[in-house]
Design an enzyme around this catalytic site. Structure first.
Site, PDB file in Angstrom:
ATOM      1  N   GLU A  54       0.832  -1.202   0.000  1.00 14.31           N
ATOM      2  CA  GLU A  54       0.000   0.000   0.000  1.00 14.31           C
ATOM      3  C   GLU A  54       0.866   1.251   0.000  1.00 14.31           C
ATOM      4  O   GLU A  54       2.058   1.183   0.324  1.00 14.31           O
ATOM      5  CB  GLU A  54      -0.951   0.016   1.217  1.00 14.31           C
ATOM      6  CG  GLU A  54      -0.609  -0.940   2.296  1.00 14.31           C
ATOM      7  CD  GLU A  54      -1.566  -0.929   3.469  1.00 14.31           C
ATOM      8  OE1 GLU A  54      -1.743   0.128   4.080  1.00 14.31           O
ATOM      9  OE2 GLU A  54      -2.089  -2.000   3.792  1.00 14.31           O
ATOM     10  N   LYS A  91       2.385   4.735   1.303  1.00 13.80           N
ATOM     11  CA  LYS A  91       2.672   5.351   2.605  1.00 13.80           C
ATOM     12  C   LYS A  91       2.364   6.846   2.492  1.00 13.80           C
ATOM     13  O   LYS A  91       3.134   7.613   1.921  1.00 13.80           O
ATOM     14  CB  LYS A  91       4.133   5.137   2.990  1.00 13.80           C
ATOM     15  CG  LYS A  91       4.480   5.637   4.384  1.00 13.80           C
ATOM     16  CD  LYS A  91       5.930   5.301   4.739  1.00 13.80           C
ATOM     17  CE  LYS A  91       6.241   5.719   6.159  1.00 13.80           C
ATOM     18  NZ  LYS A  91       6.112   7.171   6.369  1.00 13.80           N
ATOM     19  N   ASP A 118       1.850  10.683   3.635  1.00  8.41           N
ATOM     20  CA  ASP A 118       2.620  11.542   4.532  1.00  8.41           C
ATOM     21  C   ASP A 118       1.699  12.570   5.158  1.00  8.41           C
ATOM     22  O   ASP A 118       1.551  13.692   4.664  1.00  8.41           O
ATOM     23  CB  ASP A 118       3.753  12.224   3.765  1.00  8.41           C
ATOM     24  CG  ASP A 118       4.775  12.818   4.722  1.00  8.41           C
ATOM     25  OD1 ASP A 118       4.889  12.306   5.839  1.00  8.41           O
ATOM     26  OD2 ASP A 118       5.452  13.777   4.346  1.00  8.41           O
ATOM     27  N   TYR A 161      -6.270   2.893   6.589  1.00  7.77           N
ATOM     28  CA  TYR A 161      -5.428   1.783   6.139  1.00  7.77           C
ATOM     29  C   TYR A 161      -5.264   0.634   7.134  1.00  7.77           C
ATOM     30  O   TYR A 161      -4.503  -0.294   6.875  1.00  7.77           O
ATOM     31  CB  TYR A 161      -4.037   2.283   5.742  1.00  7.77           C
ATOM     32  CG  TYR A 161      -3.333   3.104   6.802  1.00  7.77           C
ATOM     33  CD1 TYR A 161      -2.951   2.548   8.028  1.00  7.77           C
ATOM     34  CD2 TYR A 161      -3.018   4.438   6.572  1.00  7.77           C
ATOM     35  CE1 TYR A 161      -2.313   3.284   8.991  1.00  7.77           C
ATOM     36  CE2 TYR A 161      -2.362   5.194   7.528  1.00  7.77           C
ATOM     37  CZ  TYR A 161      -2.011   4.611   8.735  1.00  7.77           C
ATOM     38  OH  TYR A 161      -1.359   5.351   9.689  1.00  7.77           O
ATOM     39  N   LYS A 167      11.050   3.626   1.924  1.00  6.02           N
ATOM     40  CA  LYS A 167      11.021   5.061   1.673  1.00  6.02           C
ATOM     41  C   LYS A 167      11.617   5.355   0.294  1.00  6.02           C
ATOM     42  O   LYS A 167      12.696   4.877  -0.046  1.00  6.02           O
ATOM     43  CB  LYS A 167      11.813   5.814   2.750  1.00  6.02           C
ATOM     44  CG  LYS A 167      11.332   5.572   4.166  1.00  6.02           C
ATOM     45  CD  LYS A 167       9.939   6.127   4.413  1.00  6.02           C
ATOM     46  CE  LYS A 167       9.931   7.639   4.529  1.00  6.02           C
ATOM     47  NZ  LYS A 167      10.523   8.130   5.781  1.00  6.02           N
ATOM     48  N   CYS A 172      20.722  43.180  10.619  1.00  2.22           N
ATOM     49  CA  CYS A 172      19.425  42.498  10.657  1.00  2.22           C
ATOM     50  C   CYS A 172      18.533  43.024   9.542  1.00  2.22           C
ATOM     51  O   CYS A 172      18.377  44.247   9.398  1.00  2.22           O
ATOM     52  CB  CYS A 172      18.750  42.728  12.012  1.00  2.22           C
ATOM     53  SG  CYS A 172      17.065  42.080  12.098  1.00  2.22           S
ATOM     54  N   CYS A 210      15.413  45.022  11.396  1.00  4.17           N
ATOM     55  CA  CYS A 210      15.544  46.254  12.196  1.00  4.17           C
ATOM     56  C   CYS A 210      16.857  46.990  11.963  1.00  4.17           C
ATOM     57  O   CYS A 210      17.055  48.088  12.506  1.00  4.17           O
ATOM     58  CB  CYS A 210      15.382  45.932  13.683  1.00  4.17           C
ATOM     59  SG  CYS A 210      16.701  44.882  14.351  1.00  4.17           S
ATOM     60  N   CYS A 255      20.580  38.589  15.639  1.00  9.45           N
ATOM     61  CA  CYS A 255      20.250  40.002  15.849  1.00  9.45           C
ATOM     62  C   CYS A 255      20.096  40.199  17.356  1.00  9.45           C
ATOM     63  O   CYS A 255      19.215  39.592  17.970  1.00  9.45           O
ATOM     64  CB  CYS A 255      18.951  40.368  15.134  1.00  9.45           C
ATOM     65  SG  CYS A 255      18.320  41.998  15.611  1.00  9.45           S
ATOM     66  N   CYS A 297      13.032  44.116  17.598  1.00  6.49           N
ATOM     67  CA  CYS A 297      12.989  43.455  16.295  1.00  6.49           C
ATOM     68  C   CYS A 297      11.660  42.698  16.168  1.00  6.49           C
ATOM     69  O   CYS A 297      11.410  41.757  16.941  1.00  6.49           O
ATOM     70  CB  CYS A 297      14.169  42.489  16.188  1.00  6.49           C
ATOM     71  SG  CYS A 297      14.355  41.750  14.552  1.00  6.49           S
TER      72      CYS A 297
END
Length: 665
Positions: free
Chosen positions: A111, A113, A115, A223, A310, A404, A407, A422, A428
């Site tokens: 079957e 898989k 996610d 499932y 996988k 940054c 800011c 930062c 910020c």
């Protein structure tokens, strides 16, 4: 026909139309006709509250009256599967099954898989009674009200022949189309984007406003069937029966007998999965016979009768256009690659994280480079290489920014840290909002009536600018046009209730850089009050277990900031816990002195956190993993199978909840 009979008739017809439209994809009426029937039912139910039914089709529209999720223990633990990534591992697993069954013939159900977010659904007499997330496998969150808004999950089964009571498991998913639409809406509203469909589905299902869940078009594939009276010994046959009962079961299942057929199935779906409407990341292989599954049994972590293959991550090549920078809650600045759009694993990818400056240097990245992009675990885009041969003749190397981007403050890099930060944490905007989101989190102040979207809205409306401002919020400020009084009152009540949160979690909630949950608890137990912690010097801080020089300097810097001092004094004035309670500071006994104790399972009399405190108050030490030095395990219901096996192997004593309390009596 009277109105009560009409209610029953409309419910039955709407359930049938839902099933035809969302599961069978065979609608027999138009959207307008369906909506008219739904409105009629809503009006009739409003006139007859005595006819209320939690499984009425009207419940799918959602409500804003959620009050948080309660924890529910799974009747059957939800274990994870062992993963494999190559054909030889599949062949090895098949051979191990053959040997485990002593040569007996067996079939394998192949079957997809999916996610998404694992879910367990319990039905009694054909009615949905409970929906629980996987959680830690032993217990999960009761999300029944939210699941009722997912139209592919039947509230009342349209089929026949099902057991009186059974459990069916599957995945809650956000289809690619819904995911892209949602992120487009969030981008237009300048809100943070979801990283992937799985995160979007998980965040949606955990929303405390089920109307949001209803709006986001989640889907579900089922499932696995469990129960005492299943129709067949075959897993495949049970799912085919469940399909006839009204559940959405994958059309991609196949029952095979040989390992060659398994490899053919994997190779087919490795390509074909790209055409599916939802995210997949592999194939699941299960021995089909439930009798043989029981015979094969389990390892410490997973069933021997199942394995997950996988898929390899997809890779594409595209051009790097520019690098932009994002600022997180702690001030860490993360570089982001902006690339020419490329189709990858079901979505159009335009951005990928570059982690930090060292990562950029490791690839010698130049603007205009052709870069190789993969999705880590089929989800998060990442750059894995550069095609130097395609580099433009005139191109500039990527230079990490010095200030940054939010800011303009010069960035700093702390010793031992890969990231640039930062330091302007008080001015910020991403840091301010991030600290508020951290403050309200479950493991901090646990103000579960608020969420990131609400925090952003209140910040934009200038209702809040720091964590202390939360305690000034009044119902009329956030009630808008007056239509959300109950919701606004719940938010205010949640904020007020947080004043009861113990001191150690207040320390964690402050969001001091580098101070995590464990460090906050150690600091609170050592110094016992906010005043003592604020006045602690460098050497005194480093006397606390696990507090090094970098963390100690960060703590001193936080408490020496005048704005932070003002915030803490405001929090003190609002009534937050600024010291350990007398009960916490008084040792109960030394009965557990010198003992290292592991906690595992679900408990009836106290929470896990309360037991951790009890152990410490009686001189014991909490440890997370079992070893030969473990004194004993405090075991509740549904203790993790891996811990049980390791305890038996090492001869570690297992103490029940009642035995433990009697020990301290």
């Amino acid at each position: 026909m009277d109105e009560k009979q009409r209610i029953e008739q409309l419910r039955q017809e709407l359930h049938e139309h839902n099933y035809r439209y969302y599961v069978l994809n065979q609608p027999v009426i138009g959207d307008q006709e369906f909506d008219l029937m739904m409105h009629e039912l809503q009006d009739l139910e409003a006139r007859h509250p005595e006819m209320a039914d939690p499984n009425s089709p009207t419940q799918r529209v959602g409500s804003d009256l959620q009050t948080g999720f309660r924890q529910v223990a799974h009747r059957y633990p939800m274990l994870s599967l062992a993963n494999t990534y190559n054909e030889q591992d599949v062949r090895d697993w098949y051979e191990s099954v053959r040997k485990g069954l002593a040569g007996e013939d067996f079939e394998v159900c192949c079957e997809m898989k999916y996610d998404g977010l694992s879910i367990s659904l319990t039905y009694v007499d054909g009615h949905l009674m409970q929906a629980v997330t996987r959680g830690d496998g032993v217990q999960g969150d009761d999300v029944t009200q939210n699941v009722k808004t997912i139209r592919t999950i039947p509230l009342i089964l349209p089929g026949k022949g099902y057991p009186r009571e059974f459990e069916i498991r599957g995945e809650i998913l956000m289809p690619w189309a819904s995911f892209e639409r949602l992120n487009a809406e969030r981008e237009a509203a300048e809100e943070p984007l979801f990283a992937n469909p799985r995160n979007a589905a998980s965040g949606t299902l955990k929303s405390l406003d089920s109307r949001i869940v209803a709006q986001r078009s989640l889907d579900a594939y089922l499932y696995y069937l469990l129960g005492e009276e299943l129709p067949a010994d075959g897993h495949f046959e049970n799912l085919e029966a469940a399909r006839n009962w009204g559940f959405k079961i994958s059309e991609g299942m196949r029952k095979v007998k040989t390992v060659e057929e398994i490899i053919d199935f994997i190779n087919y779906w490795d390509t074909e999965r790209k055409n599916l409407p939802v995210a997949t990341d592999g194939i699941v292989l299960k021995v089909n016979s439930l009798r043989q599954q029981r015979s094969l049994g389990y390892t410490a972590k997973s069933p021997r009768w199942a394995i997950a293959y996988k898929f390899k991550a997809e890779r594409e090549c595209t051009r790097l256009l520019e690098v932009t920078y994002q600022v997180g809650r702690t001030g860490a600045v993360t570089p982001v690659a902006n690339m020419e759009p490329v189709q990858l694993a079901g979505t159009v990818v335009k951005r990928a994280t570059l982690n930090n400056e060292d990562f950029i240097r490791s690839f010698d990245l130049h603007i205009g480079d052709m870069v190789y992009v993969e999705k880590g675990g089929e989800i998060i885009p990442k750059i894995v290489g550069v095609n130097i041969d395609e580099r433009p003749i005139i191109s500039q190397p990527v230079q990490f920014i010095k200030r940054c981007p939010e800011c303009g403050t010069p960035l700093v890099r702390y010793e031992g840290e890969a990231a640039w930060y930062c330091p302007n944490d008080a001015g910020c905007p991403p840091q301010i909002k991030g600290r508020i989101e951290h403050f309200i989190a479950r493991k901090a102040m646990n103000i579960d009536s608020l969420g990131p979207e609400t925090v952003n809205e209140y910040y934009q409306r200038r209702i809040i600018h720091n964590i202390a401002d939360l305690y000034d919020i009044e119902v009329q400020q956030i009630n808008g046009d007056g239509s959300r009084t109950k919701s606004a009152q719940r938010i205010v009540n949640g904020i007020q209730k947080s004043k009861e949160v113990p001191f150690e979690r207040v320390v964690f909630a402050l969001g001091i850089r580098f101070v995590g949950e464990t460090s906050a608890r150690l600091l609170a137990r050592h110094f016992k009050s906010m005043d003592a912690l604020m006045n602690a010097g460098l050497e005194e801080l480093q006397e606390v277990e696990g507090i090094g020089e970098v963390m100690a300097k960060s703590i001193i810097s936080y408490f020496h900031d005048p704005e932070n001092q003002t915030i803490i004094e405001r929090l003190r004035g609002y009534g937050l816990q600024m010291a350990l309670s007398e009960e916490q500071t008084m040792p109960a006994s030394d009965k557990l002195a010198g003992q290292s104790i592991v906690i595992s399972g679900v408990f009836a009399h106290h929470s896990r956190d309360e037991y951790k405190l009890i152990i410490e108050q009686n001189g014991g030490k909490n440890v997370g993993s079992i070893s030969g030095k473990t004194s004993f395990i405090l075991a509740g219901e549904n203790m993790g199978p891996s811990k049980l096996e390791k305890a038996q192997m090492l001869g570690v004593r297992i103490v029940s909840e009642d035995e433990f309390l009697e020990m301290l009596a």
